[in-house]
Design a protein around this motif. Sequence first.
Motif, mmCIF file in Angstrom:
data_model
loop_
_atom_site.group_PDB
_atom_site.id
_atom_site.type_symbol
_atom_site.label_atom_id
_atom_site.label_comp_id
_atom_site.label_asym_id
_atom_site.label_seq_id
_atom_site.Cartn_x
_atom_site.Cartn_y
_atom_site.Cartn_z
ATOM 1 N N ALA A 49 -16.722 -2.855 5.358
ATOM 2 C CA ALA A 49 -17.916 -2.266 5.961
ATOM 3 C C ALA A 49 -18.244 -0.917 5.341
ATOM 4 N N GLN A 50 -17.212 -0.169 4.975
ATOM 5 C CA GLN A 50 -17.446 1.137 4.348
ATOM 6 C C GLN A 50 -18.077 1.012 2.967
ATOM 7 N N ASN A 51 -17.992 -0.164 2.376
ATOM 8 C CA ASN A 51 -18.639 -0.411 1.088
ATOM 9 C C ASN A 51 -20.114 -0.757 1.237
ATOM 10 N N LEU A 52 -20.594 -0.805 2.484
ATOM 11 C CA LEU A 52 -22.003 -1.077 2.768
ATOM 12 C C LEU A 52 -22.612 0.215 3.317
ATOM 13 N N PRO A 53 -23.227 1.018 2.458
ATOM 14 C CA PRO A 53 -23.691 2.348 2.859
ATOM 15 C C PRO A 53 -24.538 2.340 4.132
ATOM 16 N N GLY A 54 -24.110 3.154 5.086
ATOM 17 C CA GLY A 54 -24.863 3.328 6.318
ATOM 18 C C GLY A 54 -24.498 2.386 7.445
ATOM 19 N N LEU A 55 -23.759 1.309 7.167
ATOM 20 C CA LEU A 55 -23.475 0.331 8.217
ATOM 21 C C LEU A 55 -22.556 0.895 9.294
ATOM 22 N N VAL A 56 -21.420 1.461 8.887
ATOM 23 C CA VAL A 56 -20.481 2.002 9.872
ATOM 24 C C VAL A 56 -21.123 3.149 10.651
ATOM 25 N N PHE A 57 -21.894 3.970 9.960
ATOM 26 C CA PHE A 57 -22.597 5.073 10.635
ATOM 27 C C PHE A 57 -23.541 4.533 11.705
ATOM 28 N N TYR A 58 -24.304 3.495 11.375
ATOM 29 C CA TYR A 58 -25.248 2.928 12.339
ATOM 30 C C TYR A 58 -24.522 2.312 13.530
ATOM 31 N N LEU A 59 -23.447 1.563 13.281
ATOM 32 C CA LEU A 59 -22.693 0.969 14.386
ATOM 33 C C LEU A 59 -22.062 2.051 15.262
ATOM 34 N N THR A 117 -21.584 -23.071 7.688
ATOM 35 C CA THR A 117 -21.264 -22.057 6.688
ATOM 36 C C THR A 117 -22.477 -21.800 5.793
ATOM 37 N N ILE A 118 -22.690 -20.550 5.460
ATOM 38 C CA ILE A 118 -23.755 -20.192 4.533
ATOM 39 C C ILE A 118 -23.155 -19.381 3.383
ATOM 40 N N ILE A 119 -23.703 -19.566 2.213
ATOM 41 C CA ILE A 119 -23.250 -18.810 1.043
ATOM 42 C C ILE A 119 -24.177 -17.618 0.890
ATOM 43 N N LYS A 120 -23.922 -16.607 1.682
ATOM 44 C CA LYS A 120 -24.786 -15.433 1.685
ATOM 45 C C LYS A 120 -23.972 -14.228 2.152
ATOM 46 N N THR A 121 -24.014 -13.149 1.379
ATOM 47 C CA THR A 121 -23.322 -11.935 1.781
ATOM 48 C C THR A 121 -24.136 -11.213 2.836
ATOM 49 N N ILE A 122 -23.509 -10.244 3.477
ATOM 50 C CA ILE A 122 -24.237 -9.482 4.491
ATOM 51 C C ILE A 122 -25.391 -8.693 3.857
ATOM 52 N N GLU A 123 -25.204 -8.237 2.632
ATOM 53 C CA GLU A 123 -26.290 -7.526 1.940
ATOM 54 C C GLU A 123 -27.434 -8.470 1.621
ATOM 55 N N GLU A 124 -27.110 -9.687 1.235
ATOM 56 C CA GLU A 124 -28.154 -10.682 0.959
ATOM 57 C C GLU A 124 -28.896 -11.040 2.234
ATOM 58 N N GLY A 127 -31.361 -8.267 3.158
ATOM 59 C CA GLY A 127 -32.602 -8.392 2.408
ATOM 60 C C GLY A 127 -33.389 -7.109 2.246
ATOM 61 N N GLY A 128 -32.693 -5.993 2.073
ATOM 62 C CA GLY A 128 -33.377 -4.725 1.837
ATOM 63 C C GLY A 128 -33.857 -4.013 3.084
ATOM 64 N N ARG A 129 -33.640 -4.600 4.252
ATOM 65 C CA ARG A 129 -34.075 -3.961 5.497
ATOM 66 C C ARG A 129 -33.140 -2.839 5.912
ATOM 67 N N ALA A 130 -33.644 -1.912 6.720
ATOM 68 C CA ALA A 130 -32.782 -0.886 7.308
ATOM 69 C C ALA A 130 -31.840 -1.561 8.294
ATOM 70 N N TRP A 131 -30.625 -1.010 8.437
ATOM 71 C CA TRP A 131 -29.657 -1.615 9.365
ATOM 72 C C TRP A 131 -30.232 -1.711 10.775
ATOM 73 N N LYS A 132 -30.955 -0.696 11.195
ATOM 74 C CA LYS A 132 -31.488 -0.687 12.561
ATOM 75 C C LYS A 132 -32.507 -1.797 12.799
ATOM 76 N N ASP A 133 -33.090 -2.312 11.708
ATOM 77 C CA ASP A 133 -34.099 -3.364 11.837
ATOM 78 C C ASP A 133 -33.511 -4.768 11.756
ATOM 79 N N CYS A 134 -32.275 -4.882 11.285
ATOM 80 C CA CYS A 134 -31.748 -6.242 11.071
ATOM 81 C C CYS A 134 -30.422 -6.535 11.766
ATOM 82 N N ILE A 135 -29.730 -5.525 12.297
ATOM 83 C CA ILE A 135 -28.455 -5.792 12.982
ATOM 84 C C ILE A 135 -28.730 -6.228 14.414
ATOM 85 N N ALA A 136 -28.359 -7.476 14.722
ATOM 86 C CA ALA A 136 -28.539 -8.001 16.078
ATOM 87 C C ALA A 136 -27.413 -7.557 16.997
ATOM 88 N N GLY A 137 -26.248 -7.280 16.418
ATOM 89 C CA GLY A 137 -25.100 -6.868 17.211
ATOM 90 C C GLY A 137 -23.817 -7.037 16.426
#
Length: 207
Positions: A49-59, A117-124, A127-137
Motif C-alpha cells: 500500500a505504501q507503494n501506492l502514493p496517497g493511499l495509506v494517507f487517505y485511509l 478473479t480479475i487480472i487488474k491491479t489496484i492502480e489499473e 484508472g487515474g481517479r483520486a483515491w477519495k473518488d474511487c475507494i468504496a471501503g
Amino acid sequence: MSAYGAINTGRKSKDPLPSTIWHTKTKGSQAVVPQSSYLTIHHVTLASAQNLPGLVFYLHESFAEELERGRTYPQEILQGELYAQNAFEAYFFAADVLVAVIGQDVTVPEGKTDGSTIIKTIEEARGGRAWKDCIAGAYYVKPNYPGRSSHICNAGFLVPASQRSRGFGAVLARSYLYYGPRLGFEASVFNLVYVNNVASVKVRVRG
C-alpha cells in the motif's frame, strides 16, 4: 497488539491473493449505484500500500474521521488530539487488508460473478481517479487469538463517509466470507459492535 500480546498471522504465503469482482446490487437490495454496478477488491499489505502514493494517507484520514464520530471503533480522539498515521498503520495494517475500488463501467464485465478473479491491479482499477473518488471501503483481517485458536479471525471495516448509503458495506461483508478462508481462517469473531453503529447492525450476510 492484542490482549494476548503480538499474534502472528500464521499465513505461510507472502503472495497477495488474486483481485476479485463483486456486484454492488443484489436481488432485493435497495442500493442504487448509478455510476457503477460492481467493485473490485484487492489484497494489500502495508508495504504494498505504501507503494501506492496517497493511499495509506487517505485511509488514515478516513479512519481518523470515523474515530472522531465515535460510533464504530473503541479508540478515542480527545479534543485537540491528532490520531497519528503510524498509529493507524500499526492497528489497521497489522496483517492483511482488502481494499475495494469502485468499478468504472456501469455494467459488470460479461461472465463475471461475485468472487470472480480479475487480472487488474489496484492502480489499473483506479484508472487515474483520486483515491477519495474511487475507494468504496477497506477492511483488515487478523487472527483474533494466538496458538491453537489462531484459526479464528477478526475483521474491521471502513467505508468513507462520502461513499455511504450505497450498499458498499454489505459488499465488503460478502467478500469477507470469501477472503477469510483463503487467508487460512476457519471461523470469525466480531469482538465489539456498538448499538449506535446502525449500518453494521443492519448488515446481514450468509456464508
